[in-house]
Design a protein around this motif. Structure first.
Motif, PDB file in Angstrom:
ATOM      1  N   LEU A 223       0.872  -1.386   0.411  1.00  8.62           N
ATOM      2  CA  LEU A 223      -0.373  -0.052  -0.184  1.00  8.62           C
ATOM      3  C   LEU A 223       0.471   1.093  -0.087  1.00  8.62           C
ATOM      4  O   LEU A 223       0.110   2.598   0.078  1.00  8.62           O
ATOM      5  N   ILE A 224       2.030   1.252   0.212  1.00  6.35           N
ATOM      6  CA  ILE A 224       3.006   2.681  -0.513  1.00  6.35           C
ATOM      7  C   ILE A 224       3.163   2.964  -1.095  1.00  6.35           C
ATOM      8  O   ILE A 224       3.343   4.434  -1.358  1.00  6.35           O
ATOM      9  N   HIS A 225       2.776   2.552  -2.077  1.00  5.74           N
ATOM     10  CA  HIS A 225       2.291   3.460  -4.164  1.00  5.74           C
ATOM     11  C   HIS A 225       1.615   3.020  -4.530  1.00  5.74           C
ATOM     12  O   HIS A 225       1.470   1.689  -4.637  1.00  5.74           O
ATOM     13  N   PRO A 226       0.575   4.059  -4.780  1.00  5.17           N
ATOM     14  CA  PRO A 226      -0.129   3.095  -5.718  1.00  5.17           C
ATOM     15  C   PRO A 226       0.266   2.400  -7.169  1.00  5.17           C
ATOM     16  O   PRO A 226      -0.415   1.150  -8.057  1.00  5.17           O
ATOM     17  N   THR A 227       0.929   2.934  -7.914  1.00  7.85           N
ATOM     18  CA  THR A 227       1.261   1.765  -9.105  1.00  7.85           C
ATOM     19  C   THR A 227       3.087   1.693  -8.561  1.00  7.85           C
ATOM     20  O   THR A 227       3.402   0.102  -9.666  1.00  7.85           O
ATOM     21  N   VAL A 228       4.040   2.210  -7.378  1.00  4.04           N
ATOM     22  CA  VAL A 228       5.086   0.838  -7.691  1.00  4.04           C
ATOM     23  C   VAL A 228       5.707   0.853  -5.798  1.00  4.04           C
ATOM     24  O   VAL A 228       5.994   0.876  -5.490  1.00  4.04           O
TER      25      VAL A 228
ATOM     26  N   PRO B 240      16.070   4.289  -4.293  1.00  3.08           N
ATOM     27  CA  PRO B 240      17.423   5.136  -3.969  1.00  3.08           C
ATOM     28  C   PRO B 240      18.265   4.522  -5.723  1.00  3.08           C
ATOM     29  O   PRO B 240      19.388   5.365  -5.985  1.00  3.08           O
ATOM     30  N   ASN B 241      17.997   3.474  -6.530  1.00  5.42           N
ATOM     31  CA  ASN B 241      18.611   3.567  -7.863  1.00  5.42           C
ATOM     32  C   ASN B 241      17.918   5.098  -8.458  1.00  5.42           C
ATOM     33  O   ASN B 241      18.635   4.569  -9.319  1.00  5.42           O
ATOM     34  N   LEU B 242      16.765   4.998  -8.769  1.00  2.00           N
ATOM     35  CA  LEU B 242      15.991   6.231 -10.097  1.00  2.00           C
ATOM     36  C   LEU B 242      16.821   7.643  -8.788  1.00  2.00           C
ATOM     37  O   LEU B 242      16.967   8.281 -10.369  1.00  2.00           O
ATOM     38  N   ARG B 243      17.069   8.154  -7.410  1.00  4.29           N
ATOM     39  CA  ARG B 243      17.763   8.693  -7.507  1.00  4.29           C
ATOM     40  C   ARG B 243      19.479   9.139  -7.792  1.00  4.29           C
ATOM     41  O   ARG B 243      19.448  10.232  -8.230  1.00  4.29           O
ATOM     42  N   ALA B 244      20.274   7.928  -7.358  1.00  2.00           N
ATOM     43  CA  ALA B 244      21.262   7.554  -8.198  1.00  2.00           C
ATOM     44  C   ALA B 244      21.078   7.790  -9.890  1.00  2.00           C
ATOM     45  O   ALA B 244      22.311   8.861 -10.307  1.00  2.00           O
ATOM     46  N   ALA B 245      20.658   7.117 -10.457  1.00  2.00           N
ATOM     47  CA  ALA B 245      19.498   7.151 -12.143  1.00  2.00           C
ATOM     48  C   ALA B 245      20.035   8.961 -13.102  1.00  2.00           C
ATOM     49  O   ALA B 245      20.762   9.662 -13.030  1.00  2.00           O
ATOM     50  N   LEU B 246      19.475  10.035 -11.991  1.00  2.00           N
ATOM     51  CA  LEU B 246      18.747  11.004 -12.131  1.00  2.00           C
ATOM     52  C   LEU B 246      19.665  12.092 -11.737  1.00  2.00           C
ATOM     53  O   LEU B 246      20.551  12.933 -12.313  1.00  2.00           O
ATOM     54  N   ASP B 247      20.797  11.874 -10.052  1.00  2.00           N
ATOM     55  CA  ASP B 247      21.970  12.673 -10.037  1.00  2.00           C
ATOM     56  C   ASP B 247      22.841  12.947 -11.180  1.00  2.00           C
ATOM     57  O   ASP B 247      23.664  13.440 -11.021  1.00  2.00           O
TER      58      ASP B 247
ATOM     59  N   ARG C 209       7.653  -4.125 -14.352  1.00  2.00           N
ATOM     60  CA  ARG C 209       6.193  -3.651 -14.187  1.00  2.00           C
ATOM     61  C   ARG C 209       6.403  -2.282 -13.396  1.00  2.00           C
ATOM     62  O   ARG C 209       6.183  -1.357 -13.479  1.00  2.00           O
ATOM     63  N   ALA C 210       7.338  -2.520 -12.332  1.00  2.00           N
ATOM     64  CA  ALA C 210       7.669  -1.419 -11.588  1.00  2.00           C
ATOM     65  C   ALA C 210       8.202  -0.403 -11.942  1.00  2.00           C
ATOM     66  O   ALA C 210       8.389   0.537 -11.704  1.00  2.00           O
ATOM     67  N   THR C 211       9.745  -0.668 -12.683  1.00  2.00           N
ATOM     68  CA  THR C 211      10.027  -0.185 -13.295  1.00  2.00           C
ATOM     69  C   THR C 211      10.026   0.936 -14.682  1.00  2.00           C
ATOM     70  O   THR C 211       9.986   1.956 -14.682  1.00  2.00           O
ATOM     71  N   ALA C 212       9.148   0.019 -15.562  1.00  2.00           N
ATOM     72  CA  ALA C 212       8.562   0.521 -16.115  1.00  2.00           C
ATOM     73  C   ALA C 212       7.261   1.792 -16.166  1.00  2.00           C
ATOM     74  O   ALA C 212       7.598   3.115 -16.264  1.00  2.00           O
ATOM     75  N   ALA C 213       6.386   1.504 -14.872  1.00  3.31           N
ATOM     76  CA  ALA C 213       5.899   2.606 -13.837  1.00  3.31           C
ATOM     77  C   ALA C 213       6.926   3.385 -13.827  1.00  3.31           C
ATOM     78  O   ALA C 213       6.022   4.886 -13.353  1.00  3.31           O
ATOM     79  N   ALA C 214       7.647   3.778 -12.812  1.00  6.05           N
ATOM     80  CA  ALA C 214       8.142   4.140 -12.205  1.00  6.05           C
ATOM     81  C   ALA C 214       8.312   5.226 -13.678  1.00  6.05           C
ATOM     82  O   ALA C 214       9.215   6.535 -13.407  1.00  6.05           O
ATOM     83  N   GLY C 215       9.506   4.512 -14.223  1.00  4.84           N
ATOM     84  CA  GLY C 215      10.052   5.568 -15.587  1.00  4.84           C
ATOM     85  C   GLY C 215       9.073   6.773 -15.474  1.00  4.84           C
ATOM     86  O   GLY C 215       9.599   7.327 -16.794  1.00  4.84           O
ATOM     87  N   ARG C 216       8.342   5.990 -16.610  1.00  6.30           N
ATOM     88  CA  ARG C 216       7.157   6.556 -17.173  1.00  6.30           C
ATOM     89  C   ARG C 216       6.691   8.108 -16.003  1.00  6.30           C
ATOM     90  O   ARG C 216       6.926   8.823 -16.316  1.00  6.30           O
ATOM     91  N   MET C 217       6.619   7.717 -15.215  1.00  5.90           N
ATOM     92  CA  MET C 217       6.114   8.903 -13.889  1.00  5.90           C
ATOM     93  C   MET C 217       7.365  10.326 -13.793  1.00  5.90           C
ATOM     94  O   MET C 217       7.184  10.974 -13.894  1.00  5.90           O
ATOM     95  N   LEU C 218       8.839   9.367 -14.186  1.00  8.24           N
ATOM     96  CA  LEU C 218       9.373  10.227 -14.052  1.00  8.24           C
ATOM     97  C   LEU C 218      10.035  11.251 -14.749  1.00  8.24           C
ATOM     98  O   LEU C 218      11.108  11.912 -15.084  1.00  8.24           O
ATOM     99  N   GLY C 219       9.504  10.856 -16.476  1.00  9.53           N
ATOM    100  CA  GLY C 219       9.701  10.830 -17.479  1.00  9.53           C
ATOM    101  C   GLY C 219      11.563  10.373 -18.223  1.00  9.53           C
ATOM    102  O   GLY C 219      11.915  10.747 -18.579  1.00  9.53           O
ATOM    103  N   LEU C 220      11.607   9.523 -17.480  1.00  2.17           N
ATOM    104  CA  LEU C 220      12.856   8.221 -18.044  1.00  2.17           C
ATOM    105  C   LEU C 220      11.948   6.882 -18.702  1.00  2.17           C
ATOM    106  O   LEU C 220      11.464   6.544 -18.486  1.00  2.17           O
ATOM    107  N   ALA C 221      13.033   7.315 -20.397  1.00  8.17           N
ATOM    108  CA  ALA C 221      12.943   5.636 -20.808  1.00  8.17           C
ATOM    109  C   ALA C 221      13.011   4.616 -19.926  1.00  8.17           C
ATOM    110  O   ALA C 221      14.188   4.692 -19.756  1.00  8.17           O
TER     111      ALA C 221
END
Length: 290
Positions: free
Chosen positions: A20-25, A35-42, A60-72
């Protein structure tokens, strides 16, 4: 929650609803990816490259996170034959979230850790120049999201359970969540991992993940290898009957079958075997997805 199969042995069962901590990830996928997403963006990356099977929650989670952050996002999928079939619901969700899927043979997939794997992927016949450039410059996240960053992210899961349970249990795919969970628990607590794949290979992997994340072993943990039901994405009538009954008993939504149902089946069996001391509390981490 009240469950006579545990209460009969003086054991209390709690569910930690990390789904329940996040609706799509949800759940451990968020803890491992954040933490991986922060490192990628940084580092200025614009593409994420990762790996998984046909029913991978991590993809599925990586695809959703990428969409939300504007990452391919690029997903390398185990099973070349899948390219000729209609996408299953998991992979269709990945594609809908913009993930570019590359299907490779199982033999090639086993070589994904080799230095030239990405170079070979660049020569994929269906990759245009932009696609090849994206793969070359991508931030790589391993299968299941399990690396030292992910383990550090999952340490917070154990810290949240400090002083609240005697045993914290989680289903394991690649072992990163258990490695972090154990590290975050207190000295009088222990972590239990229930592998959902066959093979008996996780002991070494978890030890290596803790070394890479913390410099050495952390916490008390062990694995029970008996409850994989034949391997990943496998189950059968016994697991189906158990999952439906457990959800109905406790007014829960349908249990996720790849991880959560196997975990709860394992804990119910262990309680019946007297594996938990009378008066103890066992917490099952519901990793999701919902």
């Amino acid at each position: 929650m009240s469950d006579e199969r545990f209460a009969a042995h003086g054991v209390r069962l709690f569910l930690k609803r990390d789904d329940l901590i996040h609706p799509t990830v949800p759940g451990n996928k968020w803890r491992k990816l954040a933490p991986n997403l922060r490192a990628a963006l940084d580092a200025g990356h614009t593409t994420l490259l990762t790996f998984g099977g046909a029913y991978s929650n991590h993809l599925r989670a990586t695809a959703a996170a990428g969409r939300m952050l504007g990452l391919a996002t690029v997903g390398v999928v185990r099973g070349h034959e899948l390219a000729a079939r209609p996408l299953n619901p998991s992979l269709a969700r990945c594609a809908a979230d913009g993930m570019r899927l590359h299907f490779v043979t199982r033999a090639d997939y086993r070589r994904r850790h080799e230095a030239d794997f990405t170079d070979r992927l660049l020569h994929d016949a269906d990759a245009d120049a932009a696609g090849r450039r994206a793969v070359r410059d991508a931030f790589r996240i391993p299968e299941g999201g399990s690396n030292s960053l992910a383990v550090q992210g999952c340490k917070a899961l154990g810290e949240e359970l400090r002083g609240r349970t005697d045993v914290a249990a989680v289903a394991c795919g690649t072992g990163g969540t258990l490695a972090g969970l154990a590290a975050g628990l207190g000295p009088d607590q222990r972590a239990l991992g229930v592998p959902v794949l066959r093979g008996g290979f996780l002991d070494g992997d978890i030890g290596e993940l803790q070394r890479s994340a913390f410099g050495g072993p952390r916490g008390r943990w062990h694995l029970d290898e008996r409850f994989h039901f034949g391997g990943y994405a496998r189950g059968g009538p016994q697991l189906e009957e158990f999952a439906s009954d457990f959800a109905a008993r406790h007014g829960l939504p349908p249990l996720e079958r790849l991880y959560v149902a196997k975990l709860l089946f394992a804990l119910t069996t262990l309680a019946g075997e007297g594996a938990f001391a009378p008066g103890s509390t066992v917490t099952a981490v519901v990793t999701g997805p919902r």
